[in-house]
Design a protein around this motif. Structure first.
Motif, mmCIF file in Angstrom:
data_model
loop_
_atom_site.group_PDB
_atom_site.id
_atom_site.type_symbol
_atom_site.label_atom_id
_atom_site.label_comp_id
_atom_site.label_asym_id
_atom_site.label_seq_id
_atom_site.Cartn_x
_atom_site.Cartn_y
_atom_site.Cartn_z
ATOM 1 N N UNK A 185 23.621 34.016 29.033
ATOM 2 C CA UNK A 185 22.338 34.027 29.756
ATOM 3 C C UNK A 185 21.666 32.649 29.737
ATOM 4 N N UNK A 186 21.951 31.844 28.701
ATOM 5 C CA UNK A 186 21.303 30.539 28.552
ATOM 6 C C UNK A 186 22.038 29.428 29.281
ATOM 7 N N UNK A 187 23.244 29.699 29.753
ATOM 8 C CA UNK A 187 24.069 28.650 30.361
ATOM 9 C C UNK A 187 23.495 28.181 31.694
ATOM 10 N N UNK A 188 23.540 26.865 31.922
ATOM 11 C CA UNK A 188 23.070 26.322 33.198
ATOM 12 C C UNK A 188 24.261 25.847 34.026
ATOM 13 N N UNK A 189 25.367 26.533 33.890
ATOM 14 C CA UNK A 189 26.556 26.270 34.695
ATOM 15 C C UNK A 189 27.270 27.586 34.966
ATOM 16 N N UNK A 190 28.231 27.566 35.831
ATOM 17 C CA UNK A 190 28.945 28.777 36.232
ATOM 18 C C UNK A 190 29.677 29.380 35.028
ATOM 19 N N UNK A 191 29.452 30.659 34.785
ATOM 20 C CA UNK A 191 30.069 31.337 33.631
ATOM 21 C C UNK A 191 31.095 32.385 34.055
ATOM 22 N N UNK A 192 31.534 32.314 35.320
ATOM 23 C CA UNK A 192 32.469 33.338 35.787
ATOM 24 C C UNK A 192 33.791 33.302 35.022
ATOM 25 N N UNK A 193 34.230 32.099 34.648
ATOM 26 C CA UNK A 193 35.470 31.991 33.864
ATOM 27 C C UNK A 193 35.297 32.670 32.516
ATOM 28 N N UNK A 194 34.142 32.426 31.866
ATOM 29 C CA UNK A 194 33.862 33.063 30.574
ATOM 30 C C UNK A 194 33.845 34.583 30.694
ATOM 31 N N UNK A 195 33.179 35.064 31.749
ATOM 32 C CA UNK A 195 33.102 36.508 31.947
ATOM 33 C C UNK A 195 34.481 37.110 32.190
ATOM 34 N N UNK A 196 35.308 36.383 32.937
ATOM 35 C CA UNK A 196 36.658 36.872 33.217
ATOM 36 C C UNK A 196 37.500 36.898 31.938
ATOM 37 N N UNK A 197 37.360 35.854 31.116
ATOM 38 C CA UNK A 197 38.108 35.803 29.852
ATOM 39 C C UNK A 197 37.644 36.909 28.910
ATOM 40 N N UNK A 198 36.320 37.136 28.855
ATOM 41 C CA UNK A 198 35.801 38.240 28.039
ATOM 42 C C UNK A 198 36.409 39.561 28.494
ATOM 43 N N UNK A 199 36.441 39.745 29.803
ATOM 44 C CA UNK A 199 36.970 40.998 30.350
ATOM 45 C C UNK A 199 38.457 41.159 30.043
ATOM 46 N N UNK A 200 39.231 40.078 30.204
ATOM 47 C CA UNK A 200 40.685 40.166 30.021
ATOM 48 C C UNK A 200 41.055 40.204 28.543
ATOM 49 N N UNK A 201 40.571 39.213 27.771
ATOM 50 C CA UNK A 201 40.961 39.113 26.360
ATOM 51 C C UNK A 201 40.372 40.267 25.550
ATOM 52 N N UNK A 202 39.076 40.528 25.755
ATOM 53 C CA UNK A 202 38.471 41.651 25.038
ATOM 54 C C UNK A 202 39.092 42.966 25.496
ATOM 55 N N UNK A 203 39.511 42.997 26.765
ATOM 56 C CA UNK A 203 40.201 44.195 27.256
ATOM 57 C C UNK A 203 41.484 44.434 26.488
ATOM 58 N N UNK A 204 42.229 43.343 26.246
ATOM 59 C CA UNK A 204 43.469 43.470 25.478
ATOM 60 C C UNK A 204 43.189 43.926 24.048
ATOM 61 N N UNK A 205 42.102 43.413 23.475
ATOM 62 C CA UNK A 205 41.783 43.740 22.075
ATOM 63 C C UNK A 205 41.168 45.124 21.960
ATOM 64 N N UNK A 206 40.069 45.349 22.683
ATOM 65 C CA UNK A 206 39.343 46.613 22.547
ATOM 66 C C UNK A 206 40.089 47.766 23.215
ATOM 67 N N UNK A 207 40.404 47.598 24.501
ATOM 68 C CA UNK A 207 41.070 48.680 25.230
ATOM 69 C C UNK A 207 42.493 48.882 24.715
ATOM 70 N N UNK A 208 43.184 47.770 24.406
ATOM 71 C CA UNK A 208 44.543 47.883 23.884
ATOM 72 C C UNK A 208 44.601 48.676 22.598
ATOM 73 N N UNK A 209 43.732 48.334 21.651
ATOM 74 C CA UNK A 209 43.712 49.059 20.375
ATOM 75 C C UNK A 209 43.227 50.494 20.570
ATOM 76 N N UNK A 210 42.297 50.686 21.528
ATOM 77 C CA UNK A 210 41.808 52.038 21.807
ATOM 78 C C UNK A 210 42.934 52.918 22.357
#
Length: 313
Positions: A185-210
């Motif tokens: 929320x504090x970033x003053x630049x495009x964070x779409x890459x961060x959001x995509x990485x959160x979705x993909x990597x966290x997806x592998x960790x959270x959804x994968x383990x689930x």
């Protein structure tokens, strides 16, 4: 001005749970009590396991490691939150914020796969009881624990590096600890890459383990339904119910927090959810496991009697 702020940013301000000074003096003793109880109860589980030979089985090996993880997990956020509740300047250094995020995400990711490992243990105990000791030997149990820590470390490193490469326009974090959503929320630049990485990597960790956890439970439920003895079915269900409750609480709040676009973040709502999985859950988990576990309660009674007799001598 933005470029100047980007270069001189050395600390963040943590808004905390409330900006009301009167409420802060109420929250401090409340969360101090929760923290002390969490550490003491989880430490007690480790102590009972250590000094009770009857509990030296894979199931309690995982419980002891899980309790150690919970102590570390709650300690990554609550002490700083308590200090800021009493401080005039509620700050955390730039690198301190990075370290806090790294450890919080590491411990959260580790917990995902440790819960999956615990479900795998219950799968073998119920579905393959005759070969349980062969499949879940000390080497396998240790490898599963170390693997959980490794996954958590890699997941945390990726998110922390990406988040702190961003340029921040503001240093006021509307949260009580450094987490991915409030910092984006504090970033003053495009964070779409961060959001995509959160979705993909966290997806592998959270959804994968689930998925791994639910696959184990699918097999467990299928096996339980085939048990003809009502007493045997009840005993099998009781060994899994506690674990399933913890899984539901942890994964439910985690999925809600990290699988949304930045535009839908609501910090007031997110703080409440964060309190549930980062503060309340680590306190409740040992009670869920221990109070519903006959072997653990028997071990506690035996150890208490042993300690009492030693003191009398």
């Amino acid at each position: 001005m933005i470029k100047e702020n980007e270069t001189i940013l050395t600390e963040f301000i943590l808004v905390g749970l409330s900006a009301d000074p009167r409420l802060q003096f109420v929250l401090f003793p409340l969360f101090l009590c929760i923290y002390v109880v969490t550490v003491l109860v989880n430490a007690s589980v480790i102590f009972v396991y250590k000094f009770s030979p009857s509990l030296h089985t894979p199931m309690y090996f995982y419980l002891a490691n899980f309790s150690f993880l919970e102590i570390c997990y709650v300690s990554s956020t609550v002490p700083k939150m308590l200090a800021n509740l009493l401080a005039d300047r509620k700050t955390i250094s730039f690198y301190g914020c990075a370290v806090q995020m790294y450890w919080f995400l590491l411990l959260g990711g580790t917990e995902c796969y440790m819960l999956a490992a615990m479900a795998y243990d219950r799968y073998h105990a119920i579905c393959h009881p005759l070969s349980y000791a062969v499949f879940m030997n000390n080497r396998v149990c240790t490898q599963l624990i170390l693997g959980s820590w490794l996954v958590g470390a890699v997941n945390s490193l990726v998110h922390t590096l990406l988040t702190f490469k961003l340029k921040f326009c503001c240093n006021k974090i509307n949260h009580f600890f450094c987490d991915i959503p409030p910092l984006l929320k504090l970033a003053c630049m495009d964070t779409r890459v961060n959001e995509m990485v959160v979705f993909i990597v966290s997806g592998c960790v959270i959804v994968g383990s689930f998925i791994l956890t639910m696959t184990s439970y699918k097999q467990i439920i299928s096996t339980i339904l085939k048990i003809r003895s009502r007493c045997g079915r009840k005993k099998a269900i009781s060994t899994c119910t506690s674990h399933f409750m913890v899984v539901t609480l942890f994964y439910g709040s985690g999925i809600f927090m990290y699988f949304r676009p930045k535009s839908s973040y609501s910090m007031d709502q997110d703080r409440i959810i964060a309190v549930m999985y980062s503060v309340i859950a680590p306190m409740l988990n040992p009670f869920i496991y221990s109070l519903r576990n006959g072997e653990m309660k028997t071990a506690v009674k035996k150890l208490t009697r042993k300690l009492a007799s030693t003191e009398e001598l």
